[in-house]
Structures are given as C-alpha cells and as structure tokens.
Scaffold this motif. Sequence first.
Motif, short mmCIF file in Angstrom:
data_model
loop_
_atom_site.label_atom_id
_atom_site.label_comp_id
_atom_site.label_asym_id
_atom_site.label_seq_id
_atom_site.Cartn_x
_atom_site.Cartn_y
_atom_site.Cartn_z
N ALA A 79 1.84 8.47 28.38
CA ALA A 79 2.30 8.49 29.77
C ALA A 79 1.48 9.48 30.59
O ALA A 79 1.07 9.19 31.72
N GLU A 104 -1.90 7.95 31.25
CA GLU A 104 -1.88 6.92 32.29
C GLU A 104 -1.72 7.54 33.67
O GLU A 104 -2.35 7.10 34.63
N THR A 105 -0.87 8.56 33.75
CA THR A 105 -0.70 9.25 35.03
C THR A 105 -2.02 9.85 35.48
O THR A 105 -2.41 9.75 36.64
N GLN A 110 9.41 8.21 29.49
CA GLN A 110 9.25 9.18 28.41
C GLN A 110 10.30 10.27 28.49
O GLN A 110 10.76 10.79 27.48
N GLN A 123 7.57 16.46 33.82
CA GLN A 123 7.44 15.02 34.05
C GLN A 123 8.14 14.63 35.34
O GLN A 123 7.60 13.87 36.14
N ASP A 144 6.67 -1.17 33.89
CA ASP A 144 7.38 -1.20 32.60
C ASP A 144 8.89 -1.31 32.74
O ASP A 144 9.63 -0.60 32.07
N TYR A 203 6.28 5.63 34.56
CA TYR A 203 5.68 5.90 33.25
C TYR A 203 6.24 7.21 32.69
O TYR A 203 6.56 7.31 31.51
N LEU A 204 6.35 8.22 33.58
CA LEU A 204 6.82 9.53 33.12
C LEU A 204 8.32 9.50 32.83
O LEU A 204 8.78 10.07 31.85
#
Lengths: 379, 346
Positions: free
Chosen positions: A191, A194-195, A143, A121, B38, A139-140
């Motif tokens: 995630a 989305e990536t 997570q 990630q 986010d 996003y990554l």
Amino acid sequence: MNQNPTSQTSYEPGNYVTINIGPSHPSMHGTLRIAAVTDGETIVKADPEIGYLHRGVEKLGENLTYHQFIPITDRLNYCSAIPNNVSYEMAVEKLMGIEVPEKAQLIRVIMMELARIADHQVCIGILGVDLGAFTPFFYLIIQREEIYEIFEWFNGARLTNTFGRIGGVDADLPDDFEQRWEELKPGVRKANDETEKLLTHNRIWMDRTIGISAFSAEDALNWGFTGPCLRACGVKRDLRIDEPCCMYDKFKFEVPVGKNGDVFDRYIVRMIEMEESLKIIDQAYKLYKEMPPDAPLMARVPKVIKPPAGEVYSALESPNGELGFFVKSDGSANPYRIRIRPPCYMMFQALPELAEGEMVADLIACISSLNIIAGELDR
Amino acid sequence: MDDWLIAIIKVVCIWVWVLLIAVVMTWVERRGAALIQDRPGPNRAGPWGLFQPLADGIKLFTKEEIIPTKAQKLLYIMGPLLFSVPAFSAYAVVPFGDKIILGGKEIILQVSDVNIGFLFILAIGSMAVYGVILGGWGSNNKYSILGGLRSTAQMVSYEVPLGLALLAIVFVYGTFSLRDISLAQQGTFLGFLPNWGIFKQPLGFILFIVAAYAEANRVPFDLPEAESEIVSGYHTEYGSMRLGLYLFGEYVNLVTISGVIVALYFGSWHMPYIDLGAYLGPISWGIVSFCIFFLKVSFFLWMFVWVRWTLPRFRYDQVMGLGWRGLIPLGLFNIFITALFIQLTV
C-alpha cells in the motif's frame, strides 16, 4: 510555483472576505474552526478557534480512579489510542516507581508501532483526499483495517483499545500473531509503495506540497513542535531515541529528517517512519520470542492504586509527537490533577503563521499535514 | 414534410441516447472508482448495481426543494437550467455515425450538419459559464461564490487554448463542419499512418484534451467543486433535482467532449486501414459506423473516470498559470508550425 499575490496586490481591508471554515466542513478533522480573512483566494489572516470538542477530560480524571482513567485516554487521539494508554500508564508507573516486566514492554512496543503505522496511514490518506487524490486513501485504509483486525483480536476493541494496565499488560500476544504479522507486513509495504507511486513524484502533487507552509527549524522549536512535523523541519528529535522508554534503545532504526518543513517533507517523513516502524516490530517480536512463555506480564501492583503524594511528568513519542502526561497525586485513590500535553495543540497554535500568505487550498493541506486531531486538541 | 419528421426523430433519438449515456456514466464513474480503489462499489440495486442511477434519480426528484432565504430566487432557479440546456444543445452538431439509407433517402447520422460546426460548440459551451456563476452568485453563500468565480475564470481561460487547438484543425482540413472533417479522416497518409487528426495534430490533440478536461471541470481541474476546500463549490446550496441538473449536465458535457475528440482526432466512425463502408450494405454500415463511433467515445469517457481517480487536484493559481503560460503559447506555436507546414507543402 509558490508565488504570493499579496505582495503585488493590496486591497483595502474593507474588501477582505471572512470565510468561516468549520466547525462543520468536509475537511475539518473533527470539529475545528478557522476564521480565515481572505483577499480573493489568498489568506490574509487565519484565526483558529478551538474548544468545539472539549469534554473536560482532565477534570474527569480527578473524579476517577487511576485505572478508570485509561479508557478516557483512548478518546484523545482516536486514530491511535494505544500510545495514549501507554503514555498515561507510564506516568503512573513512574510515580509509583514500578518496573514493568520486559515482556510487557515488548508487547507495548509492538502494539504502539502498529498504532503508529495506522495513524500515519490515516494522516497520509486524508492529506491525499484533501488535495484531491482519493485513491491512495483507500489503499491505505484497507491496510489500516488489517491492523485494526489485529487490535480487535488482541482485546476486542478496534478504535478505543484501552490497552494495557498500570504495571504491564493484561494479556499476552495471541498464539498466531506471527502468522498475522507476516501476512500484514507485505500488505502495508504494498500500500505504501502504491501510494508512493501515485503521489510522491507526481508533478501535481509536488506543486501542491513542496514549499507549502514551510517552517524553519528555529520557528518550529519556538512554537513547541514535536514529532514528524518537527523532524520535517530538520530537527532530529525523537523521544524513542533521545529519552528511550519501553526498551526502545535496544532496537536499530532510522529517524527520518526533512529539510524545509513543508507539507511534502511532513508527508515523506511519515512515509519513511512507517517503514521504520515495521522494522522495529520485527526486532521487538524477535526479542519477544526469546522470552520464556511464562515470563510475567504484570509487575506487582496493589489492587487499589494509591501512588505516594507527589507529581510526575512522563512523555513518549506518539505518532503525532510528544504526548506527555502530568500526574499529581495526594496519596488517595483518585489523581489530584491530570494534565495532558498533546502534540497538536502546539502545532495548531502556529497555524496563523503557517497559513498566512498561502491560498485557501494550501490552508487545508497545511492542517492535514500537521495531523490535527480534535480529540487531543480540545481534550 | 419528410425532412421535418426525420429531423425531429433524430433530435429525440440523440437526446435520449445522450441522456442514457450520461445516466450510465454516473454508474460507470462509481463502479470505475470502486474498481480502481479495491472496493465493490454500488452493487445492490439491480444486476451489478445498474439501477443505481435510477434510484438516485428517484431520490433527487422526490427530495424537498429548498431555496435559501437570502438567495436571489430568479438567479438561483435559472442557474441549473442555464447549465444543463447548453450541455444538451451542444451535441446537435457532433456526428454519431456516417449515414444510413432508408427507402431511397439518405439520412446523415448527425442532428444538424451546420457549416460553422465547432464554432457552435464553442459558443454554446461558453454559455454554461453563466449557469455556474449565476448559480454561485444567486445562492448567496461564500463557498458558492468562490466556486463560481473559480469556475468562470477557469472556463474562460481554457476556452482560448481550446480555440487555438481547433484553429489548427481548420488549417489542416479547411472546414468547420464536423462531418466534413470526419469524412476527410478516411484512408492513410505517408503510406502507413491512418488519416486521423491525432497523427496530423499531435500537439494540438494534447492541448485540446487538457483544455477539454478543464472545460468540463474534471480532475485535475475540478477546483470549482473542490469538496475539501469550498465544500461543493457553486452547487453547495443546491438540492433535489436542481443539484441533479448540475451533476447531470456535467456528464452530458463529457459525452459531447468525447464525441468532439473522436470526431476531430480519432477518425470519427472510420476503422484504421480498412474501409468497412465498402463491404457493408447501406443500412448495416450505418449501424456499424454508429457502433464504432461510440466504442471510441466510450474509451474517452472511461479515460475521464480513470484520470479522475488517479490524479490530485491543481491549485487555483496553478491552473491559471498552466493555461496562460503553458497552453496558450503552445497553442500559438502549434498554429505557427501547422501554417508553416501547409505553406511549404501545398
């Protein structure tokens, strides 16, 4: 789209400009330095220089006991400390002939695969940032935080985990692991999804990555590539399957293989590996649940570890590639010599060949996609 | 005397207004990025972090000014000024509403309705290149000069498709004045489409917006300041308010570009299908037209933010390739089609 302007225009070497990229530069991962000789924006020669993060890790090992060296291994690849710990522990166990209990091996697999996901990630996120796409990184990384929460709650440490002991693991998985894992899994998948939507089929992303710093399988093997970067070149070598340790032979998973060995293939291989790691953890946790709750976590290990005189090399598939430890013992409580074989040392050597003829922006993409971590490069 | 007074008031008002939008844009950029990524974003200074730009301004003004020892002092100091002054002047010919009648005097909501219209914008806009290249050169830093060169090549190249797209607009409306073009976008054509530039020049609009993003050095064309490659590009060596002028000038450029896009392609202050000017009094229509115009502008400003946090960055040769091999032939094709169409229908 990948034309090489050097073939048409050639200037006198006196007109080349040397750009010093690093050791302090926004996209140098840690403290690397590359002296790039450029012709306009094209790189004529890229000269990597290492040693800015040298801490004498191997020498430190000679003055510590076997157990005391485990925290030092955290500081190798600091993006995923657990495989470093486990690799070192396995080397010592091999030297002493210790058989690790199955339950401990399963816990090791679960934790190592979580670390692999976290490492990939970070690698993909940073690759995106270096190519100008900031958002997938967040996003990554959100997570990855969730994964670090699990680490933290396992033994209190997030980054430098100091996971396990020689002969097994120190603690069992906490009671609500299943719940946390079930919560984590959809998040990681989302995630990644989305990536993938933001990057994989994005025209700009494809132009920036396909065919950039491509490497043939033969060259990659000659330079000693391992891990995702070797598999991106089309060589199906994964120590988890070829030389299985920690019960990896009991799990079913795919080893993704690329074709061109370019930045895009390295990215795709890492993306697929994350998905496969999720599958491995699922299978390992299923096996773990079948174990009796009072199954041993540690093999019988003497209080003071004094392996018999001898030497051993043991390696496992870390997120970056083959991470090997050579341990030589003279029978005392301190190792006689510890030598670490980090995966990205070999890959960083090939940088001049990978970057030659590319542009400055591609050099950055190349370094990110190789996932050079200064901690394990310089040791 | 009255005319002079009105002109000065208009200059000051629009200057303050553009400045204000640019300030708010720095906040929108961060909060928008945070929304997309986010995370909360700056939310500590004032309500919803609205005072963050103020805090940044104070920080930039109070920082020590450092001039690198080996910099060329004159060019180094001139760079930011040459960049930000044209940015502010360009808005002078962009309208910000229809007109307002005060005390029997008709006041056009535009600083100056010059008949060369967007030729002025193009001319002033290309002045900004000097700020970038001289700043990059004067800093005496390899990253800066690379950024300056990238930016110069990019801005000069993309001026051509920008000009070609605008030329087609001249064919359609027969004038350079942004106010006349705005006025011509009232009503509908073919019975159902609003009489907007985008429906008459769809290809021209795409060319214009792509070239405008490149002119503004925004993602995906932000390579002059690609932080992962050349640290900060042409403003690597800048600090304090000199850096602030560069950053600020960019946001002012965005406001101008969005204003031009709205004035040329999105019906300026007109609502589609309904002519509010016929129902409202002269003063209220002036205010309403101003609001409509800036609602549209704010949409395009948001689009700049949206695109920035979605796309990766081009490489230098790819940007040049897109400009010279993609946009310029398309622009010529667009002119050909437009000319042919006008020739056949008129």
